[in-house]
Enzyme design. Structure first.
Site, mmCIF file in Angstrom:
data_model
loop_
_atom_site.group_PDB
_atom_site.id
_atom_site.type_symbol
_atom_site.label_atom_id
_atom_site.label_comp_id
_atom_site.label_asym_id
_atom_site.label_seq_id
_atom_site.Cartn_x
_atom_site.Cartn_y
_atom_site.Cartn_z
ATOM 1 N N GLU A 56 0.766 -1.264 0.084
ATOM 2 C CA GLU A 56 -0.093 0.183 0.024
ATOM 3 C C GLU A 56 1.002 1.250 0.135
ATOM 4 O O GLU A 56 1.900 1.223 0.672
ATOM 5 C CB GLU A 56 -1.098 0.090 1.235
ATOM 6 N N LYS A 127 -9.597 2.708 -1.966
ATOM 7 C CA LYS A 127 -9.813 2.106 -0.587
ATOM 8 C C LYS A 127 -11.087 2.561 0.075
ATOM 9 O O LYS A 127 -11.426 3.985 -0.138
ATOM 10 C CB LYS A 127 -8.539 2.633 0.295
ATOM 11 N N CYS A 160 -5.628 -3.182 2.629
ATOM 12 C CA CYS A 160 -5.308 -3.285 4.194
ATOM 13 C C CYS A 160 -6.859 -3.485 5.029
ATOM 14 O O CYS A 160 -7.246 -4.321 4.936
ATOM 15 C CB CYS A 160 -4.407 -1.910 4.511
#
Length: 298
Positions: A56, A127, A160
């Protein structure tokens, strides 16, 4: 650079080789981060990897001191330097690359993952679930959960903290995803016991098992402005068991595994009578969790 690889025993069906690159980007060092990523991509490709996943925000680093710094380190997608360099590398090595970028769109910033391949830019994921101080810098993702069709199967991306939401995996599975590529920056979780498997690995294994998904998790290592990252990158098969055991908590390395798509799809049949996605009680709950998306034709 150390490497972890599963057994090279022959498999019943042809397989593809995937790689999770565990490395230590440094905040603000965009040129050095990009150069390091290209070196590791080349190393993975030379070892036979056909899909390479990077961490990331690998191009910028993670712990920003201000939104101004985050904005300065961000870039456009796909026109930005990192994406264009990865496109060149993907064409050179005939592979697919997934990496994390701070994406700038006008005055907005997104924590995104970009996918590129031999044909060039494939797509972007932004995200959906922001963690901690990310709320100070980034907008929440607005592109949903896309699944991209490639010669290596149906690929999806998450980032994540998205992995803490079972709805994410289920919706990707319902769209027919085969492999979920996860750039991540995992940090220590409260209550983590010494020597115990980290929570992120447990979640990846559980969600792979209950959805029949292969999951490639590429975490970073090191400490950045006081924030420690835990490494432990992992590649999990569609049956929920690790294909490449968790990586080191503090060393840069590349994890490799072979994924058999035909066997992966067959693994969704737990017994003669049981297939998790088929056994859902859709008379009780919405099969697409209220999204209104259409199911794919297999």
């Amino acid at each position: 650079m150390s490497a972890l690889r599963i057994s090279d025993e022959p498999q019943e069906f042809p397989s593809i080789t995937v790689a999770a690159v565990q490395m230590e980007p440094r905040v603000g060092c965009k040129a050095e981060n990009l150069e390091a990523s290209l070196h590791l991509i080349a190393e993975a490709a030379s070892a036979g990897a056909q899909i390479v996943v990077l961490p990331e925000l690998v191009s910028s680093g993670y712990v920003f001191s201000s939104r101004e710094e985050a904005f300065e380190l961000a870039e456009s997608v796909p026109a930005g330097l990192s994406t264009q360099a990865w496109i060149d590398a993907a064409r050179q090595h005939n592979i697919y690359i997934i990496g994390g970028v701070a994406e700038r769109v006008g005055h907005k910033l997104y924590n995104c993952a970009v996918m590129v391949g031999p044909e060039g830019y494939v797509g972007t994921y932004r995200k959906l679930h922001l963690w901690g101080d990310e709320h100070l810098y980034f907008e929440v993702g607005d592109l949903g959960l896309p699944v991209f069709h490639t010669p290596f199967g149906r690929l999806a991306m998450i980032i994540c903290y998205d992995g803490w939401f079972p709805e994410v995996y289920r919706l990707l599975a319902m769209q027919g995803a085969d492999i979920v590529c996860m750039p991540t920056n995992w940090v220590p979780m409260p209550g983590q016991g010494n020597g115990a498997m980290i929570m992120a690995n447990t979640l990846a294994m559980a969600n792979a098992h209950v959805n029949g998904l292969n999951i490639i998790c590429a975490n970073r290592v090191g400490t950045e402005r006081g924030q420690r990252f835990v490494g432990n990158s992992i590649i999990v098969g569609a049956d929920g068991w690790p294909l490449a055991a968790p990586g080191s908590p503090d060393l840069q390395q590349i994890l490799y595994a072979d994924i058999n798509l035909k066997a992966s799809r067959q693994s969704r049949h737990l017994t003669t009578f049981n297939t998790v996605l088929r056994d859902r009680r859709t008379d009780i709950y919405d099969p697409m969790l209220g999204t209104g998306w259409q199911l794919p034709r297999y």
